[in-house]
Design an enzyme around this catalytic site. Structure first.
Site, PDB file in Angstrom:
ATOM      1  N   LYS A 182       0.774  -1.113  -0.021  1.00  0.00           N
ATOM      2  CA  LYS A 182       0.081   0.113   0.046  1.00  0.00           C
ATOM      3  C   LYS A 182       1.006   1.309  -0.092  1.00  0.00           C
ATOM      4  CE  LYS A 182      -1.411   2.771   2.873  1.00  0.00           C
ATOM      5  NZ  LYS A 182      -1.670   3.885   2.121  1.00  0.00           N
ATOM      6  N   ALA A 184       1.583   5.458  -0.245  1.00  0.00           N
ATOM      7  CA  ALA A 184       0.833   6.539   0.475  1.00  0.00           C
ATOM      8  C   ALA A 184      -0.233   7.167  -0.427  1.00  0.00           C
ATOM      9  CB  ALA A 184       1.969   7.678   0.887  1.00  0.00           C
ATOM     10  N   SER A 185      -1.307   7.571   0.204  1.00  0.00           N
ATOM     11  CA  SER A 185      -2.518   7.877  -0.769  1.00  0.00           C
ATOM     12  C   SER A 185      -2.063   9.173  -1.663  1.00  0.00           C
ATOM     13  CB  SER A 185      -3.601   8.207   0.144  1.00  0.00           C
ATOM     14  OG  SER A 185      -3.877   7.035   0.947  1.00  0.00           O
ATOM     15  N   GLU A 257      10.965   1.556   9.852  1.00  0.00           N
ATOM     16  CA  GLU A 257      11.613   2.757   9.573  1.00  0.00           C
ATOM     17  C   GLU A 257      10.934   4.128   9.788  1.00  0.00           C
ATOM     18  OE1 GLU A 257      14.678   0.524   7.922  1.00  0.00           O
ATOM     19  OE2 GLU A 257      14.679   2.751   8.809  1.00  0.00           O
ATOM     20  N   CYS A 291      13.423  11.812   6.555  1.00  0.00           N
ATOM     21  CA  CYS A 291      13.525  11.311   7.883  1.00  0.00           C
ATOM     22  C   CYS A 291      14.914  11.337   8.658  1.00  0.00           C
ATOM     23  CB  CYS A 291      13.114   9.810   8.195  1.00  0.00           C
ATOM     24  SG  CYS A 291      13.957   8.784   7.275  1.00  0.00           S
ATOM     25  N   GLU A 388      10.276  16.333  14.878  1.00  0.00           N
ATOM     26  CA  GLU A 388      10.767  16.252  13.508  1.00  0.00           C
ATOM     27  C   GLU A 388      10.207  17.182  12.840  1.00  0.00           C
ATOM     28  OE1 GLU A 388       9.415  12.575  11.237  1.00  0.00           O
ATOM     29  OE2 GLU A 388      11.596  12.402  10.961  1.00  0.00           O
TER      30      GLU A 388
HETATM   31  N1  LIG Z   1      12.600   6.193   8.871  1.00  0.00           N
HETATM   32  C1  LIG Z   1      12.375   6.250   7.436  1.00  0.00           C
HETATM   33  O1  LIG Z   1      12.990   5.765   6.818  1.00  0.00           O
HETATM   34  C2  LIG Z   1      11.205   7.258   7.120  1.00  0.00           C
HETATM   35  C3  LIG Z   1      10.355   7.764   8.216  1.00  0.00           C
HETATM   36  N2  LIG Z   1       9.238   8.874   7.725  1.00  0.00           N
HETATM   37  C4  LIG Z   1       8.463   9.449   8.800  1.00  0.00           C
HETATM   38  O2  LIG Z   1       7.036   9.253   8.109  1.00  0.00           O
HETATM   39  C5  LIG Z   1       6.531  10.768   8.400  1.00  0.00           C
HETATM   40  C6  LIG Z   1       6.191  11.350   7.065  1.00  0.00           C
HETATM   41  O3  LIG Z   1       5.599  10.565   6.220  1.00  0.00           O
HETATM   42  P1  LIG Z   1       4.052  10.282   6.227  1.00  0.00           P
HETATM   43  O4  LIG Z   1       3.889   9.374   4.990  1.00  0.00           O
HETATM   44  O5  LIG Z   1       3.196  11.484   6.766  1.00  0.00           O
HETATM   45  O6  LIG Z   1       3.924   9.087   7.389  1.00  0.00           O
HETATM   46  P2  LIG Z   1       2.468   8.415   7.859  1.00  0.00           P
HETATM   47  O7  LIG Z   1       3.050   7.560   9.034  1.00  0.00           O
HETATM   48  O8  LIG Z   1       1.228   9.347   8.226  1.00  0.00           O
HETATM   49  O9  LIG Z   1       2.089   7.509   6.774  1.00  0.00           O
HETATM   50  C7  LIG Z   1       3.130   6.718   6.033  1.00  0.00           C
HETATM   51  C8  LIG Z   1       2.051   5.581   5.551  1.00  0.00           C
HETATM   52  O10 LIG Z   1       1.272   4.915   6.172  1.00  0.00           O
HETATM   53  C9  LIG Z   1       0.072   5.065   5.714  1.00  0.00           C
HETATM   54  N3  LIG Z   1      -0.891   5.117   7.077  1.00  0.00           N
HETATM   55  C10 LIG Z   1      -1.262   6.100   7.964  1.00  0.00           C
HETATM   56  N4  LIG Z   1      -1.941   5.944   8.925  1.00  0.00           N
HETATM   57  C11 LIG Z   1      -2.110   4.481   8.786  1.00  0.00           C
HETATM   58  C12 LIG Z   1      -2.890   3.509   9.664  1.00  0.00           C
HETATM   59  N5  LIG Z   1      -3.630   4.076  10.859  1.00  0.00           N
HETATM   60  N6  LIG Z   1      -3.000   2.098   9.382  1.00  0.00           N
HETATM   61  C13 LIG Z   1      -2.202   1.994   8.129  1.00  0.00           C
HETATM   62  N7  LIG Z   1      -1.652   2.692   7.285  1.00  0.00           N
HETATM   63  C14 LIG Z   1      -1.660   3.893   7.744  1.00  0.00           C
HETATM   64  C15 LIG Z   1      -0.140   6.214   5.102  1.00  0.00           C
HETATM   65  O11 LIG Z   1      -1.211   6.275   4.125  1.00  0.00           O
HETATM   66  C16 LIG Z   1       1.283   5.955   4.357  1.00  0.00           C
HETATM   67  O12 LIG Z   1       1.015   4.937   3.439  1.00  0.00           O
HETATM   68  C17 LIG Z   1       7.431  11.542   9.115  1.00  0.00           C
HETATM   69  O13 LIG Z   1       7.585  11.320  10.563  1.00  0.00           O
HETATM   70  C18 LIG Z   1       9.077  10.819   8.684  1.00  0.00           C
HETATM   71  O14 LIG Z   1       9.954  10.947   9.543  1.00  0.00           O
HETATM   72  C19 LIG Z   1       9.026   8.973   6.237  1.00  0.00           C
HETATM   73  C20 LIG Z   1       9.896   8.412   5.417  1.00  0.00           C
HETATM   74  C21 LIG Z   1      11.112   7.399   5.809  1.00  0.00           C
HETATM   75  O1  LIG Z   2      12.183   8.407   3.697  1.00  0.00           O
HETATM   76  C1  LIG Z   2      13.113   8.947   3.708  1.00  0.00           C
HETATM   77  O2  LIG Z   2      13.541   9.929   4.562  1.00  0.00           O
HETATM   78  C2  LIG Z   2      14.334   8.046   3.268  1.00  0.00           C
HETATM   79  O3  LIG Z   2      14.629   7.075   3.976  1.00  0.00           O
HETATM   80  C3  LIG Z   2      15.574   8.935   3.460  1.00  0.00           C
HETATM   81  S1  LIG Z   2      16.801   8.449   2.264  1.00  0.00           S
HETATM   82  O4  LIG Z   2      16.867   6.917   2.465  1.00  0.00           O
HETATM   83  O5  LIG Z   2      16.253   8.745   0.947  1.00  0.00           O
HETATM   84  O6  LIG Z   2      17.913   8.976   2.910  1.00  0.00           O
END
Ligand SMILES: NC(=O)C1=CN([C@@H]2O[C@H](COP(=O)(O)OP(=O)(O)OC[C@H]3O[C@@H](n4cnc5c(N)ncnc54)[C@H](O)[C@@H]3O)[C@@H](O)[C@H]2O)C=CC1
Ligand SMILES: O=C(O)[C@H](O)CS(=O)(=O)O
Length: 484
Positions: A182, A184-185, A257, A291, A388
């Site tokens: 799935k 992201a929307s 992640e 992130c 963040e």
């Molecule tokens: N550690 C990493 O590699 C990464 C971490 N992030 C973190 O994610 C956040 C930003 O990305 P977003 O997409 O807004 O995060 P988000 O956590 O809101 O959404 C991520 C995914 O989860 C889905 N989702 C949201 N609520 C859900 C639920 N209750 N059940 C099932 N799926 C659900 C969303 O549709 C999307 O596909 C930031 O906090 C960022 O740091 C984002 C990318 C990479």
């Molecule tokens: O979702 C992210 O922020 C990525 O994991 C960061 S990176 O892999 O492009 O550095």
């Protein structure tokens, strides 16, 4: 809306479910919009749990046959997928920028980054070695098999609509697993285009499904269906915790992640110009929506003013605009909520005495364009010390000693990426070993690549993606005891 693609068939707005490209049975859809123009670029299905269950059942059938194929055959199909993704870079980049907003140059970079995970795991597929172990009894043999976890699920974020997809699908397929994804929307179109190319490469029908719709409803099926043996999630820590709880009822394995709060430390003996360039790369990539972006910049007192002056000058030169415009450095934020969050963090800091050195507000372009910003005079009492930012804001914290900055850097429940600039070799080892993070960049602001184990500790997650370690998240060990 039509995009001027070389291969228009890559702009797919149906779902791939059990090997077929379908609309939702209900006919319901969700809109995909361009964050730079707010124009609707596509409508994708809003499927329900029964359709997700169909994808999972088909995955179970396909996975058995896929796991039984020689690893070399799986590797060759992944390699073909890599070749097709690279050949489609321009189309994939335009689709990605249209739904996510990042500058086309960054989008092309992300497609290359995404493809590198496919290439890497095409090679790793042939190296999933088991063990024979010298045991305590002469008449027994200990054998360790490595077998695929089985049917897996993935839920991915909007900030890297290609790389977060292949960073999960590639190791899963390499290990002999199936996957229901799935995306992201906000950014499903890139994932759907990648799935088209996976089919063309020879990924069997039903092995990979890509579904869109209500995150909560799809997540409920993926986390509760007992056929799914593992969930890989990239996104916020808040949602990650919820998904881990939901997976507990069927004891699924999880890879998480999650969020970050990266310290970026500049010591007195750093190469200041290099540190400024590293800060620019780490902080302003993807308009700060990663992130692993520098979230708190700690600058030692002896170089603080010089660093701030040079960083502010570089930031002032950044060009803000739509990702399809030439020479743009900073695209729009993903949505209005992201702008509000950044605005709130800046207002909080200003109310507690911070000073804006450059930027500091919504951009003259309007919409979700935001000025790249540097803030000084910051303290740990300000919200962006703990939260963040996920936007183009660089808070600068002044510090005096090594002990003080390590304490401040570790003063967070997050532990994903961290960075520091310095040249004293003793300090390099002391600081690298004391930072409580999964990843440490030393004299660099860019650490992500397919050969490295990407992941965090504490509330930034569990598991690793990429590297020789990344395939382990899709493997189960089986111990065989043979009595001679
Ligand atoms: N550690 C990493 O590699 C990464 C971490 N992030 C973190 O994610 C956040 C930003 O990305 P977003 O997409 O807004 O995060 P988000 O956590 O809101 O959404 C991520 C995914 O989860 C889905 N989702 C949201 N609520 C859900 C639920 N209750 N059940 C099932 N799926 C659900 C969303 O549709 C999307 O596909 C930031 O906090 C960022 O740091 C984002 C990318 C990479
Ligand atoms: O979702 C992210 O922020 C990525 O994991 C960061 S990176 O892999 O492009 O550095």
């Amino acid at each position: 809306m039509t995009l001027s693609l070389n291969d228009s068939s890559l702009l797919e707005s149906r779902n791939l479910i059990a090997g077929d490209w379908v609309a939702a049975a209900s006919g319901k859809t969700i809109s995909v919009t361009n964050p730079a123009t707010r124009a609707t670029i596509a409508k994708v299905p809003a499927v329900d749990r029964s359709e997700i269950a169909l994808a999972i059942a088909a995955a179970a059938t396909a996975q058995e046959a896929w796991a039984a194929r020689p690893a070399k055959e799986r590797a060759n199909i992944l390699r073909r997928w890599f070749d097709l993704v690279v050949a489609a870079t321009d189309d994939l980049a335009l689709i990605l920028t249209s739904e996510q907003g990042k500058p086309l140059a960054e989008a092309r970079g992300e497609i290359a980054y995404a493809a590198s995970y496919i290439e890497w795991f095409a090679e790793e597929a042939k190296r999933v070695y088991g063990d024979t172990v010298p045991g305590p009894a002469a008449d027994r043999r200990i054998i360790v098999l490595k077998q695929p976890v089985g049917v897996t699920a993935a839920i991915t974020p909007w900030n890297f609509p290609a790389a977060m997809i292949t960073r999960k699908i590639a190791p899963a397929l390499a290990a002999g697993c199936a996957m229901v994804l799935k995306p992201a929307s906000q950014t499903p179109l890139t994932a759907l285009a990648l799935a088209i190319l996976a089919e063309r490469a020879g990924v069997p029908k039903g092995l990979l499904s890509v579904v869109t719709g209500s995150a909560r409803e799809i997540g409920a099926e993926l986390t509760s269906n007992p056929v799914i043996r593992k969930l890989s999630f990239t996104g916020s820590t808040e949602v990650g915790k919820e998904l881990m709880k939901q997976c507990a009822d069927t004891v699924k394995r999880t890879s998480m992640e999650l969020g970050g709060n990266a310290p970026f430390i500049v010591f007195d003996d750093a190469d200041i110009d290099a540190a400024v360039e590293g800060a620019m790369a780490s902080k302003y990539r993807n308009a700060g929506q990663t992130c692993v972006c520098a979230n708190r910049l700690f600058v030692q007192a002896g170089v603080h003013d010089a660093f701030v002056e040079r960083l502010a000058r570089r930031v002032a030169s950044l060009k803000v605009g739509a990702g399809t415009e030439p020479d743009v450095d900073i695209g729009p934020l993903i949505d209005d909520a992201a702008v509000s969050k950044v605005r709130e963090l800046l207002d909080d800091a200003a109310s507690k005495g911070a000073t804006v050195a450059v930027g500091g507000g919504a951009h003259a372009l309007g919409g979700t364009f935001f000025e790249p910003t540097v803030v000084t005079g910051t303290t740990r009492e300000m919200a962006f010390f703990h939260e963040e930012i996920f936007g183009p804001i660089a808070p600068i914290f002044r510090f005096d000693s090594e002990e003080e900055v390590i304490r401040l850097a570790n003063d967070t429940p997050f532990g994903l990426a961290s960075y520091f600039y310095g040249r004293d070799v003793g300090r390099i080892f002391r600081v690298a070993e004391k930072l409580e993070y999964g990843m440490v960049g030393i004299n660099t602001g860019l650490i992500s690549n397919e050969a490295a184990p990407f992941g965090g500790v504490k509330e930034s997650g569990q598991g690793r993606e990429g590297s020789r370690y990344g395939i382990d998240d899709y493997i189960e060990l089986k111990y065989i005891c043979l009595q001679l």
